[in-house]
Design an enzyme around this catalytic site. Structure first.
Site, mmCIF file in Angstrom:
data_model
loop_
_atom_site.group_PDB
_atom_site.id
_atom_site.type_symbol
_atom_site.label_atom_id
_atom_site.label_comp_id
_atom_site.label_asym_id
_atom_site.label_seq_id
_atom_site.Cartn_x
_atom_site.Cartn_y
_atom_site.Cartn_z
ATOM 1 N N HIS A 83 0.836 -1.203 0.000
ATOM 2 C CA HIS A 83 0.000 0.000 0.000
ATOM 3 C C HIS A 83 0.874 1.257 0.000
ATOM 4 O O HIS A 83 1.925 1.274 0.628
ATOM 5 C CB HIS A 83 -0.961 0.010 1.196
ATOM 6 C CG HIS A 83 -0.310 0.055 2.553
ATOM 7 N ND1 HIS A 83 -0.024 1.242 3.200
ATOM 8 C CD2 HIS A 83 0.099 -0.923 3.394
ATOM 9 C CE1 HIS A 83 0.511 0.978 4.389
ATOM 10 N NE2 HIS A 83 0.614 -0.325 4.531
ATOM 11 N N ASP A 85 -0.518 4.339 0.755
ATOM 12 C CA ASP A 85 -1.035 5.337 1.684
ATOM 13 C C ASP A 85 -0.306 5.204 3.023
ATOM 14 O O ASP A 85 0.300 4.168 3.310
ATOM 15 C CB ASP A 85 -2.558 5.181 1.882
ATOM 16 C CG ASP A 85 -2.952 3.840 2.487
ATOM 17 O OD1 ASP A 85 -2.412 2.801 2.044
ATOM 18 O OD2 ASP A 85 -3.784 3.811 3.422
ATOM 19 N N ASP A 115 6.399 1.583 6.995
ATOM 20 C CA ASP A 115 5.031 1.100 6.778
ATOM 21 C C ASP A 115 4.359 1.923 5.701
ATOM 22 O O ASP A 115 3.763 2.932 5.988
ATOM 23 C CB ASP A 115 4.242 1.162 8.087
ATOM 24 C CG ASP A 115 2.830 0.635 7.946
ATOM 25 O OD1 ASP A 115 2.516 0.027 6.912
ATOM 26 O OD2 ASP A 115 2.030 0.854 8.873
ATOM 27 N N GLU A 149 -4.993 1.199 2.463
ATOM 28 C CA GLU A 149 -4.873 0.115 3.449
ATOM 29 C C GLU A 149 -5.121 0.619 4.867
ATOM 30 O O GLU A 149 -5.768 -0.045 5.672
ATOM 31 C CB GLU A 149 -3.470 -0.520 3.375
ATOM 32 C CG GLU A 149 -3.322 -1.800 4.192
ATOM 33 C CD GLU A 149 -2.891 -1.612 5.640
ATOM 34 O OE1 GLU A 149 -3.006 -2.561 6.426
ATOM 35 O OE2 GLU A 149 -2.454 -0.508 6.008
ATOM 36 N N GLU A 150 -4.606 1.813 5.151
ATOM 37 C CA GLU A 150 -4.630 2.295 6.538
ATOM 38 C C GLU A 150 -6.043 2.592 7.039
ATOM 39 O O GLU A 150 -6.257 2.727 8.240
ATOM 40 C CB GLU A 150 -3.734 3.538 6.695
ATOM 41 C CG GLU A 150 -2.245 3.267 6.436
ATOM 42 C CD GLU A 150 -1.574 2.412 7.518
ATOM 43 O OE1 GLU A 150 -2.254 2.028 8.482
ATOM 44 O OE2 GLU A 150 -0.367 2.131 7.371
#
Ligand SMILES: [Zn+2]
Length: 444
Positions: A83, A85, A115, A149-150
Site C-alpha cells: 500500500h 497510503d 510502513d 490500506e490504513e
C-alpha cells in the site's frame, strides 16, 4: 494535501531502491484522504520506462490501484503487493520533514519508511530487475500497488477482491507486509514471516439505565454501568485459544530460543497455564499475549449532552481483534461472560481474518533469510493486527508478510506510525535482493 513533487523517472531506478523509497515518501499520501493518485501515476511512469504492462483499477479516481505483470512460465502467478497510503503525522514532533525523504545518519527518514513504502520500493525494484533480466520466473510476477490500506482498504484491496476477483484467479501466494524483519522475541533472535493475522471487529456497546434530573443522584445509571464494564476489562483477559498458526509460531520460537527459555515458551501452548506464563514473562510477551486471545480495547465513548440531565443511554466502542477461526459472536459471548454486565452489543465493522493458513511457500522464504544471515531463524508469524492480507484470503490467496529488513537496534515496532519513522539505508538494497531471491526460488 501534498503538492505533487517533481519525481524522477529514470532507466536505472532498479539499481536504486533507496531513491525509489525517497520518491515515494515525497508523495503526501496521508489517509484520510489518501490522495494516492500522483504516487500511483509515478509508479506507472516508472513501469512504462521499463516497458512493463500495467493497468489501474479505481473505485474513487483519486485513489487508484495499479497492477503490473512481468510474464513468466506456467506456474501460478506470484503476487507482490503493497500500500502507498500512510497514516497522519498530526501532533508528532519530527526531526526531519516527514515528506522530504531525507537521508541522514545512515537512515531514510519519513512517513512510510517502515510502513510500507519501503516494501513497495523493494517490490518495485525487484519487479524492474526481473523485467530486464534474462531469467524467466516460474510464473508471471504481478506487482500491485494499492490505496487505502490504513483505513481498511474499501477503496483498495477490499474493492479489488470484491469487484475484480478475476485478477487473483490463479494466484496462490502473495508477498506483502508485515514480516521478514530482524527481531528479538522472548530472548530469541528471529525473522518473523507473517503467515496469518487477526480479524478486525469493532463493537458498539449501548448501556441504558435510570435517568432524570442532575440534581438527584441515582444508582444504576448508564454511565455507571459503562464504568463497571470498562473496569472489568481492565487488566483481565478473554479466554485462551491456541490456534494452529500461533502454535506453529511458538514452537518455532521455542526452537530458536536459548535453552533455558524453551520449556517456558512451550508451556504457553497449554491453555490451563498460558496466562500464568504470560504474567511471568511480562512486557516482553505482549505480542504473544495478543496472539493467544481475542482482545478488546475501549476506544470511543459517547453520551450525555446536557450538564444537568442524567443520560438514559451511553455508548462505548470496542476495538476487538479476533483470532483465526473466531467470530464476532464468539467474542461477544466472551465479553458478556467476563464483564457479567447486561448491555446491547452491536457489530459495527467486521473484517474476518484468514480462516486458513497455507505454509506451502514458507520454507522457501525461510531459506532466503537463513541462507543470507548466519545463525538466523525465520519463524511463522501470526500478526496481532490486520493487513490487506485478510482481503486476499477471501479470494483464496495466502499472503506472507515478507519485506525483509535488518533493523539492528532501531526500535522498529515503536517507530511504525510514530514520529521519526526511519529505516537503515543499506537494508533497503539487502531486502530487495532477498525479494529477488524469493522470486527465483518460487516454483509454483
Ligand atoms: Zn502497512
Amino acid at each position: 494535501m501534498g503538492t505533487p513533487h517533481e519525481a524522477e523517472v529514470a532507466t536505472d531506478l532498479h539499481e536504486r531502491p533507496v531513491d525509489i523509497l525517497r520518491e515515494l515518501i515525497r508523495f503526501e499520501t496521508v489517509n484520510p484522504p489518501g490522495n494516492e493518485r500522483p504516487c500511483i501515476e509515478w509508479i506507472g511512469a516508472v513501469l512504462d520506462t521499463y516497458d512493463i504492462e500495467h493497468e489501474t483499477y479505481a473505485k474513487d479516481t483519486d485513489r487508484p490501484n495499479l497492477l503490473a505483470r512481468v510474464p513468466g512460465g506456467d506456474a501460478p502467478p506470484l503476487l507482490l503487493y503493497g500500500h502507498v497510503d500512510v497514516v497522519p503525522v498530526t501532533g508528532q514532533d519530527w526531526t526531519h520533514g516527514p515528506f522530504e525523504g531525507v537521508v541522514e545518519d545512515g537512515f531514510v527518514w519519513g512517513r512510510g519508511a517502515l510502513d510500507m513504502k519501503d516494501g513497495v520500493a523493494m517490490f518495485l525494484a525487484a519487479t524492474l530487475r526481473l523485467a530486464i533480466s534474462d531469467e524467466q520466473p516460474a510464473g508471471d510476477i504481478l506487482f500491485l500497488a494499492v490505496s487505502d490500506e490504513e483505513a481498511g482498504g474499501d477503496d483498495g484491496l477490499r474493492f479489488l477482491v470484491e469487484e475484480h476477483p478475476e485478477l487473483f484467479e490463479e494466484v496462490k501466494y502473495a508477498l506483502g507486509e508485515f514480516g521478514g524483519f530482524s527481531a528479538e522475541i522472548a530472548g530469541a533472535e528471529v525473522y518473523p514471516i507473517q503467515v496469518n493475522e487477526k480479524g478486525i471487529c469493532w463493537l458498539e456497546v449501548t448501556f441504558t439505565g435510570s435517568s432524570g434530573h442532575g440534581s438527584i443522584p441515582r444508582t444504576g445509571t448508564a454511565l455507571s454501568k459503562l464504568a463497571s464494564f470498562v473496569d472489568a476489562l481492565d487488566g483481565d483477559r478473554l479466554p485462551v485459544h491456541v490456534t494452529p498458526p500461533a502454535e506453529a509460531m511458538i514452537e518455532a520460537l521455542a526452537e530458536a530460543a536459548p535453552a533455558d527459555r524453551r520449556e517456558t515458551l512451550l508451556t504457553l501452548l497449554d491453555p490451563a497455564k498460558t496466562d500464568e506464563v504470560l504474567d511471568e514473562l511480562g512486557q516482553e510477551a505482549v505480542m504473544l499475549d495478543a496472539i493467544l486471545h481475542n482482545t478488546t480495547v475501549p476506544t470511543v465513548v459517547s453520551g450525555g449532552d446536557k450538564e444537568n440531565v442524567i443520560p438514559e443511554s451511553v455508548t462505548l466502542v470496542l476495538d476487538t481483534r479476533l483470532l483465526p477461526g473466531q467470530t464476532p459472536e464468539d467474542a461477544i459471548e466472551e465479553l458478556r461472560a467476563l464483564t457479567g454486565i447486561e448491555a446491547e452489543i452491536e457489530v459495527v465493522r467486521y473484517d474476518a481474518g484468514p480462516s486458513w493458513t497455507d505454509l506451502g511457500f514458507f520454507d522457501d522464504l525461510a531459506a532466503v533469510i537463513e541462507d543470507a544471515v548466519e545463525e538466523a531463524t525465520a519463524i511463522p508469524f501470526l500478526l496481532f493486527a490486520g493487513t490487506d492480507g485478510r482481503h486476499l484470503s477471501r479470494v483464496g490467496v495466502q499472503s506472507y508478510g515478507f519485506t525483509p529488513i535488518q533493523v539492528g537496534d532501531l526500535p522498529f515496532l515503536d517507530l511504525v506510525h510514530s514520529a521519526d519513522e526511519r529505516i537503515p539505508v543499506e537494508t533497503i538494497e539487502w531486502g530487495t535482493e532477498r525479494v529477488v531471491d524469493a522470486i527465483k526460488r518460487y516454483d509454483g
